[in-house]
Design a protein around this motif. Structure first.
Motif, short mmCIF file in Angstrom:
data_model
loop_
_atom_site.label_atom_id
_atom_site.label_comp_id
_atom_site.label_asym_id
_atom_site.label_seq_id
_atom_site.Cartn_x
_atom_site.Cartn_y
_atom_site.Cartn_z
N PHE A 250 -1.03 13.96 35.20
CA PHE A 250 -1.59 15.02 34.77
C PHE A 250 -3.05 14.87 34.11
O PHE A 250 -3.95 15.16 34.68
N ILE A 254 -6.75 15.53 35.91
CA ILE A 254 -7.73 16.12 34.97
C ILE A 254 -9.02 15.31 35.00
O ILE A 254 -10.17 15.64 35.07
N LYS A 257 -10.72 15.74 38.36
CA LYS A 257 -11.46 16.71 38.75
C LYS A 257 -12.67 17.04 37.72
O LYS A 257 -13.93 17.72 38.06
N THR A 258 -12.66 16.52 36.58
CA THR A 258 -13.70 16.87 35.57
C THR A 258 -14.86 15.96 35.75
O THR A 258 -15.90 16.52 35.78
N GLY B 163 -8.18 16.26 20.78
CA GLY B 163 -7.55 14.99 20.20
C GLY B 163 -6.98 14.93 19.00
O GLY B 163 -6.50 14.18 18.48
N ILE B 166 -1.27 15.30 19.97
CA ILE B 166 -1.22 14.72 21.21
C ILE B 166 0.26 15.11 21.86
O ILE B 166 1.28 15.51 20.83
N GLY B 167 0.41 15.32 22.92
CA GLY B 167 1.70 15.86 23.66
C GLY B 167 1.69 17.38 23.71
O GLY B 167 1.02 18.24 22.83
N LEU B 198 -5.73 24.71 31.13
CA LEU B 198 -5.99 23.44 31.89
C LEU B 198 -4.67 23.01 32.76
O LEU B 198 -3.68 22.68 31.98
N ASN B 199 -4.71 22.76 33.93
CA ASN B 199 -3.65 22.69 34.79
C ASN B 199 -4.14 21.81 36.16
O ASN B 199 -5.33 21.63 36.25
N GLY B 234 -9.75 20.67 36.04
CA GLY B 234 -11.10 19.76 35.49
C GLY B 234 -12.32 20.35 35.95
O GLY B 234 -13.44 20.45 35.15
N THR B 247 -5.90 23.03 26.45
CA THR B 247 -5.04 22.00 26.66
C THR B 247 -4.47 21.33 25.48
O THR B 247 -4.88 21.66 24.44
N GLY B 249 -3.96 17.64 23.51
CA GLY B 249 -5.18 16.71 22.84
C GLY B 249 -5.50 15.51 23.66
O GLY B 249 -6.54 14.94 23.69
N PHE B 250 -4.48 14.93 24.39
CA PHE B 250 -4.66 13.91 25.42
C PHE B 250 -5.37 14.06 26.47
O PHE B 250 -6.54 13.50 26.47
N SER B 251 -5.12 15.09 27.26
CA SER B 251 -5.81 15.31 28.24
C SER B 251 -7.06 15.80 27.84
O SER B 251 -8.09 15.67 28.81
N ASN B 253 -8.91 15.29 25.21
CA ASN B 253 -10.02 14.01 24.99
C ASN B 253 -10.45 13.30 26.29
O ASN B 253 -11.27 13.01 26.32
N ILE B 254 -9.61 13.19 27.04
CA ILE B 254 -9.86 12.40 28.25
C ILE B 254 -10.80 13.19 29.14
O ILE B 254 -11.79 12.71 29.56
N ALA B 255 -10.65 14.45 29.24
CA ALA B 255 -11.43 15.15 30.13
C ALA B 255 -12.97 15.06 29.40
O ALA B 255 -13.88 15.16 30.04
N LYS B 257 -14.43 12.74 27.21
CA LYS B 257 -15.02 11.55 27.52
C LYS B 257 -15.41 11.17 28.86
O LYS B 257 -16.48 10.72 29.00
#
Lengths: 362, 362
Positions: A250, A254, A257-258, B163, B166-167, B198-199, B234, B247, B249-251, B253-255, B257
């Motif tokens: 997941f 993301i 695509k981002t 962020g 999480i989860g 966001l998916n 994304g 979305t 927090g994990f995804s 934050n990754i998006a 960054k």
């Protein structure tokens, strides 16, 4: 000159160099054989040892082959009555296309040993589902991964999983680290690839429990052939701080695509900024080759081809909306991986995995 | 001229326009008062109705205030003995800094009604944890969110959570949609913001169960003041297809960054491409203002300030590594949100949430 169709078991044409036989889903992508066949022709120029088994609508494929005499001479056409629509759900695709679709037949040809890898620009979900059913996961691998090659400022890295397995799982992350390292060795020739786990915040104790556990396992087990470098964050991917970035599907999808979206966004900002003044437009014209090189570097078509890792056979997914040039890139990636013996290398690495006994893995 | 320290309850200085009083953690960030105080001075020029309560080392703050007479006249300094280190774990920070740290005191000043919002460039994890303990979540909100303002080709959108939690959790996602919509109304004045979840993959049935459930709730409940637009991917964030991207927090934050990293990577490609030929260098010089505008648009300092939403009080997090200009942006964001009455608006929206009874939410 269309070659007479030959059965999957027929001998490949005699060539001076060992041939690499690929199985092609000719109906995949938005344009089917009209994009796939010219793409194969492009790839054949650069990788002359390739030979192909094409699956799909015979009449359409043979028509597309007509202008490509050299390609036709090294290709066999196998009629498949069903083409999986790009918008079919995986379950629908499996119902309608098992046995008779070009996608299934191309996969099955790899399963039976007729080809070393298959390339499809078809529906990702359908391809993933069919690949799992047809080829099955390698022993010791519950969930195969989709690996993408990601451009960095230092070259390229591998990011996996970018969408095959959703939801985080400790054992899965460790497996992906080993699969990614094997691919890095095979594709880039890096003896001990640096591996990082994608997480949020490197200095604080935060992030998912499973990611931390996977990190501990990678740190303490010291798997041969990979250097575990700890956690990395989203902005470390493009910096090339590691050769393999491991995450669950997941967040990986993301992130991918981002990054693509940000690249497109910046290109648009650039166009907007440049359109504003005559001076900027003039500057742009002068610097244009630099921009084209830049755009090429970020062009998804040029880095086309994600790889399903962990199955009993190599499956390369090309973008559905790609053109012949993009499809050729995916075919060349398949070529490189077969030439570098990726499947055998992965199998060897996975044997190391069998030692893994994670009581706490889900 | 350093103003005599005044207690939090003292009247703000008389001004022609209603003042907005902010509580400032003067010790946050890599440079503490030497970055924070000049940042406040910059913000004060643009937002003259601001007044400040500064918490931290009195001597250091008063020294930093010396060159800023106007700022000193509208600021009160409150000594706090402890500064939370940037690398402290949240639990450590809470142990060492509860009551006596600049961060805690700044938050507590908002809790007691002495200021309308607080701004800190300190350790994110520590700030988040302390903010939750000190201010507590609003009634009906289990997990506050960290919201970022994200540049798009059409303007700006809000992405949350980046962020804090999480989860993934259905109820949480729905709450974040409402919080984000309230912020969009308050900050951008959009009456019915478009909200997307966001998916991965919009056309296939895939992605997390919780995301699908949240989508169904948003679609069927028809919350007033937001238009639910379905799933986004994304690459849709930067295209500005929605005003609020929701979305976990994990995804998230990754998006965030990954987008920052891609922007930096492209800037580096550009420099490398341009350095290659004289012609490209000349073109670059001509187009330079366009590039500077481009860089500014993607500069994290210019879009500095993530907002903790869902607490009983506004908390703005500035980047730790920022400079005075970046800190000023975060202060101005706080100003805008107070001026637009964000806390009251959110409270009103959250009352709508109370109707939410999700038997299947985790």
């Amino acid at each position: 000159m269309v070659a007479a169709p030959r059965g999957p078991d027929a001998d490949p044409p005699t060539m001076t160099r060992a041939t690499i036989r690929l199985s092609i889903d000719a109906m995949g992508g938005d344009h089917g054989p009209d994009m796939v066949v010219p793409g194969l022709a492009v790839a054949l120029v650069r990788c002359p040892e390739l030979t192909f088994d094409l699956f799909g609508d015979r009449a359409a494929i043979e028509r597309a082959l007509l202008p490509h005499q050299r390609l036709a001479a090294v290709s066999s056409v196998h009629h498949a009555a069903v083409a999986i629509p790009m918008d079919a759900k995986p379950s629908q695709a499996l119902r309608m296309g098992r046995r008779d679709s070009s996608m299934w037949r191309a996969l099955d040809h790899v399963r039976s040993g007729g080809a070393m890898a298959t390339v499809s620009a078809g529906n990702t979900g359908a391809l993933m589902t069919m690949a799992k059913v047809c080829l099955r996961g390698m022993e010791g691998i519950d969930r195969p991964a989709l690996a993408a090659i990601w451009p960095t400022v230092r070259g390229e890295c591998i990011v996996l999983d970018v969408g095959a397995s959703i939801g985080v799982d400790t054992r899965n992350l460790v497996t992906h680290a080993l699969l990614g390292a094997a691919m890095s060795r095979a594709v880039f020739g890096i003896e001990a690839p640096r591996v990082g786990l994608l997480n949020i915040g490197v200095e604080e104790v935060k992030g998912l429990e499973e990611v931390r556990e996977a990190g501990q396992i990678l740190r303490t087990r010291n798997f041969p052939g990979l250097r575990y470098e700890g956690f990395v964050e989203g902005d470390d991917i493009g910096r090339g701080v590691v050769d393999v970035v491991v995450t669950e599907g997941f967040s990986g999808n993301i992130a991918l695509k981002t990054a693509e979206g940000t690249a497109r966004q910046l290109a648009q900002y650039l166009r907007m900024s440049i359109g504003r003044t005559l001076r900027a437009r003039l500057g742009y014209l002068l610097a244009k080759p630099a921009f084209i090189r830049l755009r090429d570097k970020m062009d998804p078509r040029k880095i086309n081809g994600a790889v399903f890792l962990g199955l009993n056979g190599l499956v390369i997914k090309s973008h559905g909306g790609t053109d012949a040039e993009g499809f050729a890139s995916a075919v060349e990636l398949a070529h490189d991986m077969v030439r570098n013996d990726l499947p055998r290398r992965i199998a060897a690495d996975v044997s190391a995995l069998k030692e893994l006994e994670l009581a706490d893995a889900s």
